[in-house]
Enzyme design. Structure first.
Site, PDB file in Angstrom:
ATOM      1  CD  GLU A  66      -1.790  -2.404   1.389  1.00  8.06           C
ATOM      2  OE1 GLU A  66      -0.639  -2.660   1.801  1.00  8.06           O
ATOM      3  OE2 GLU A  66      -2.658  -3.276   1.224  1.00  8.06           O
ATOM      4  CG  HIS A 114      -9.438  -7.224   8.004  1.00  6.91           C
ATOM      5  ND1 HIS A 114      -8.437  -7.897   8.634  1.00  6.91           N
ATOM      6  CD2 HIS A 114      -9.137  -7.254   6.680  1.00  6.91           C
ATOM      7  CE1 HIS A 114      -7.573  -8.338   7.739  1.00  6.91           C
ATOM      8  NE2 HIS A 114      -7.954  -7.960   6.547  1.00  6.91           N
TER       9      HIS A 114
END
Lengths: 328, 352
Positions: A60, A129
Site C-alpha cells: 500500500e 479489519h
C-alpha cells in the site's frame, strides 16, 4: 429515476470520468483481472486496459506513493484501498506527502488524487479489519474527507472527488454496497462541505454519517409513529470540509442533539460536532448534546459481541429520550 | 623517490587523459568544464555560509549540507534535459542550485523569508522549483521514492521521453518505501513505463550509523537486483567519472523507459546536520583521508593538469562564487518574513 445499488452508482461515476478524461487512472490490489475484491471495478480492465487499470502488488505504501507522484505529474489517479484498514501502511504517504505537498512546495505542486475503499465494520471482520477512520483522516489539513451513504451521494460525490485538485479520502459504507436507491442519470456532482438533511423535523436533531444514517432514519420514523416526536436527521457526508451551518441551523431549531457514530468516542467526529454546538449554539440548547459511539474495544469477531460493540437502535433511542427529557 | 614521482606523473597523465577524453565524448568545451567547477565551488561556499548563519541563529530547524558530495549531483544534473524531473530527500540545496534556482531565493528559504524558493513555507528540507525541474525536497527518509517512480510512470503514460532523476541516500535503502517503489519501478519498467534513474548517494552513513552497522548485505547497488533493475557503481568523488556515467545511463533510461540505478560512493565531509556536534561515529583520521579526495580538489587538479584553467583562473572563479553567496546571504538577511496571510494559503488548491 433509475434505481441502482451503491456499488453500481459508485462504479458509474468512475467509468464516466474515465471515459471523459484520459488522465484518470486506477491503481489497487486485484482491481484488474480479478475484478476487484468488492467487484467495484469489475470489467474495467477489459474496458480500459492495463495502462489505466493498474493491478498492484500488495504494497500500500508503495503504490499509494506512486499514485501521488502520478498526480503531481498530471494524472488523476484513483487508488483503491481494498479496505481502509490497510491504509495505515500508506499513512506516511497520505499524511506526510499527499496532504502537505501543496503547502510545503509553496503552492507549486497539485495532488489531484482519490483514495477510496470500504470503511467501517458490521460484517464480522474483527479487530484488524474493522475501523471507521473519519476522525483519523479528518484530523489532517490538506486532505478532504467524505463519507457518502446513499447511492445518489456516492455517485455525485465521486464525480466531485475525481475533479477536485486535492487529495480526497473517500470512505465508502462497505456494508452497504448492495443497498439500492434512486440515482439520476448523467452528470450531477454533489459538492463537498454540504451536509444533507435526510429528514426534516422540529423536536430533536439526530446527526450521523455512513451506515448509521440509515439506522437513525428508522429511529426517527419510530419516534414519529409511537411518540409524535419529529426528529430531524442530518447526514454529515462531508467530514472535511465540515458543514457547520447545517448542524447549527438544525440545533437552533430543535434545541436538542444526538450524534451517532460507529468510531470510538474519544477524539472523534461526534466530539467535534458536540464541541461546535456548545460553542455556537449554547443558548439554544435545552439538554446536553448526547454522543452514541462504538465501544472502547478493538472490534470483536463473535456476532453478538460485534453487535454490542457498535451503536444499537436502543442506545440511540435512549440517548434521544435523555435529550428529550422523556422516560419511556 | 624517483619512482614515486614517476608513478604520480603517470597517474596525472591518466587523469588528464580521462578529463580530455570524457570532455570530448560529452562535447564539453573548456568553458563548460570551468562552469562545472564554478558550480561545485558555489555549492561548497553556499553550504559553508549556511552552516555559519545557522550557528548565528539565522536559520531555524534542521540544516543538512552537501559538502563533500558535490560531484554526484553536479555530474548527474549535467545530463538533465528540459522536461526531466529531479526529486531528492532533505540534503537538497545543491540540487536546487544546480537546476538553476536563484541562490538568493534558496538562501532566503533557509532563512524563512517570504522571498524564499517556497515562500518560507518549507525551509531547507523542502526546496521546490518546479519550473526548473526540481520536484522536492522531502524530510522523511525514503518517503519520496514512490513519488519519483509514480512521476516516471506518468511521463511514459503521456508518451514523453523525460527521465526522472531520483536521488536517495544509503540510509533510505533499508526502508519499505524504497523496496516497494523499486519493485514497482522494475515491474512497470518491464513494459517501458518507468524511466527512473535511481541515484544512490552512498555517503557511508545514515545519520551516524554506518552501512556496515545497518545491513549485513553491504553491496547497496546489488539491492536493486531484487527488482530486476540493472545497476553500477561510480566514484562519487570524481566528477569526471560521474559525468561520463551520468550521460551514458541517462540516455539509456531515456531510450528504454526502464529504470537503472547508480550507486555513487561519496562522503559527507561535514557533520550530518544540526545537533551532530561530536561525530562520535567516525574518526578524524577517516574524515582526513576522505578530505584528500575532496571532489572539488580532485577536479581542480584535473583542470590544472589538462591546462583547462590556471591557478589564477580558478581563483577568479572562487571569488566570483563567493560574491554570489555573499549576495545571497545579504539578500536573505534583508528580505522580509512571509506576510501572515501566507499562513493559510496553499493548504488546498482551488478548483479550475
Amino acid at each position: 429515476m433509475p434505481v441502482m445499488t451503491y456499488r453500481e452508482a459508485l462504479k458509474s461515476a468512475m467509468v464516466a470520468e474515465m471515459e471523459r478524461d484520459e488522465s484518470v487512472v486506477m491503481l489497487g490490489e486485484d482491481i484488474g483481472i480479478y475484478g476487484g475484491t468488492h467487484l467495484i471495478t469489475d470489467g474495467l480492465f477489459e474496458r480500459f486496459g492495463p495502462k489505466r487499470i493498474i493491478d498492484t502488488p500488495i504494497a500500500e505504501g508503495g503504490f499509494t506513493g506512486a499514485a501521488i507522484g502520478m498526480a503531481m505529474a498530471g494524472l488523476r489517479p484513483i487508488v483503491e484501498m481494498m479496505t481502509w484498514n490497510f491504509s495505515f501502511l500508506a499513512a506516511d504517504q497520505i499524511i506526510q506527502n499527499a496532504a502537505k505537498l501543496r503547502y510545503f512546495s509553496g503552492g507549486q505542486v497539485t495532488v489531484p488524487l482519490v483514495i477510496r475503499g470500504p470503511n467501517g465494520g458490521g460484517v464480522q471482520l474483527s479487530a484488524q479489519h474493522t475501523h471507521s477512520l473519519e476522525g483519523f483522516y479528518g484530523h489532517f489539513p490538506g486532505l478532504k474527507v467524505v463519507s457518502p451513504v446513499t447511492p445518489h451521494d456516492v455517485k455525485g460525490m465521486m464525480l466531485t472527488a475525481i475533479r477536485d485538485p486535492n487529495p480526497v479520502i473517500f470512505l465508502e459504507a462497505g456494508a452497504l454496497y448492495g443497498t439500492k436507491g434512486e440515482v439520476p442519470e448523467g452528470d450531477f456532482a454533489v459538492p463537498f462541505g454540504e451536509a444533507r438533511v435526510a429528514r426534516e423535523g422540529r423536536d430533536i436533531s439526530l446527526i450521523a454519517y455512513g451506515r448509521q444514517v440509515n439506522m437513525v432514519l428508522k429511529i426517527a420514523d419510530k419516534l414519529a409513529a409511537e411518540e409524535g416526536v419529529e426528529a430531524e436527521v442530518i447526514d454529515l457526508r462531508s467530514i472535511r470540509p465540515f458543514d457547520e451551518g447545517t448542524i447549527l441551523e438544525s440545533v437552533r431549531k430543535t434545541n436538542r442533539a444526538v450524534v451517532v457514530q460507529e468510531q470510538w468516542r474519544y477524539y472523534s467526529v461526534a466530539s467535534e460536532v458536540a464541541a461546535l454546538i456548545q460553542e455556537q449554539a449554547f443558548d439554544h440548547l435545552d439538554a446536553p448534546v448526547e454522543r452514541v459511539s462504538g465501544e472502547e474495544v478493538p472490534a470483536p469477531y463473535a456476532r453478538n459481541l460485534e453487535v454490542a460493540a457498535f451503536p444499537s437502535e436502543q442506545q440511540i433511542l435512549d440517548a434521544a429520550h435523555r435529550a428529550l427529557y422523556r422516560k419511556v | 623517490m624517483a619512482t614515486t614521482q614517476r608513478a604520480g606523473k603517470k597517474q596525472r597523465q591518466t587523469e588528464q587523459d580521462g578529463l580530455t577524453a570524457v570532455a570530448e565524448a560529452l562535447g564539453f568545451d573548456e568553458e563548460t568544464l570551468r562552469g562545472l567547477y564554478r558550480k561545485m565551488v558555489l555549492i561548497r561556499l553556499f553550504e559553508d555560509a549556511a552552516q555559519r548563519t545557522f550557528r548565528q541563529g539565522k536559520i531555524g530547524g534542521y540544516l543538512h549540507v552537501y559538502s563533500g558530495q558535490e560531484a554526484v549531483a553536479t555530474g548527474f544534473l549535467a545530463a538533465f534535459q528540459e522536461g526531466d524531473r529531479a526529486i531528492t530527500a532533505y540534503r537538497d540545496h545543491a540540487h536546487a542550485l544546480l537546476l538553476g534556482s536563484d541562490p538568493k531565493a534558496v538562501m532566503a528559504e533557509l532563512f524563512g523569508r517570504g522571498t524564499g524558493l517556497v515562500k518560507g513555507k518549507g525551509g531547507s528540507m523542502h526546496l521546490f522549483d518546479v519550473a526548473n525541474g526540481l520536484w522536492g525536497g522531502y524530510g522523511i527518509v525514503g518517503g519520496h521514492i514512490p513519488l519519483g517512480v509514480g512521476m516516471a510512470y506518468a511521463e511514459r503514460y503521456w508518451g514523453s521521453d523525460a527521465v526522472v532523476q531520483l536521488y536517495l541516500g544509503d540510509g533510505a535503502i533499508h526502508n519499505a518505501a524504497y523496496h516497494e517503489a523499486a519493485n514497482l519501478a522494475g515491474l512497470w519498467g518491464r513494459d517501458g513505463l518507468n524511466p527512473t534513474l535511481f541515484i544512490l548517494e552512498n555517503n557511508q552513513y545514515g545519520m551516524g550509523t554506518s552501512v556496515e552497522r545497518a545491513t549485513a548485505m553491504t553491496d547497496l547497488a546489488a539491492k536493486f537486483d531484487s527488482y530486476a533493475i540493472e545497476h553500477e557503481k561510480v566514484d562519487g568523488m570524481d566528477l569526471v567519472a560521474v559525468l561520463a556515467c551520468a550521460q551514458r545511463v541517462t540516455e539509456r533510461v531515456r531510450e528504454t523507459g526502464k529504470p537503472y540505478a547508480v550507486e555513487a560512493l561519496t562522503y559527507r565531509l561535514v557533520a550530518h546536520g544540526a545537533g551532530d556536534f561530536f561525530e562520535k561515529y567516525r574518526t578524524k583520521e577517516e574524515v582526513r583521508t576522505w578530505r584528500e579526495r575532496d571532489p572539488i580538489g580532485l577536479f581542480e587538479q584535473k583542470l590544472l593538469a589538462a591546462g583547462v584553467a590556471d591557478e589564477q583562473g580558478l581563483g577568479a572563479i572562487r571569488d566570483e562564487a563567493k560574491q554570489i553567496v555573499d549576495e545571497a546571504v545579504r539578500f536573505a538577511d534583508e528580505s522580509p518574513e512571509p506576510p501572515l496571510e501566507e499562513l493559510h494559503t496553499d493548504v488546498y488548491a482551488d478548483a479550475e
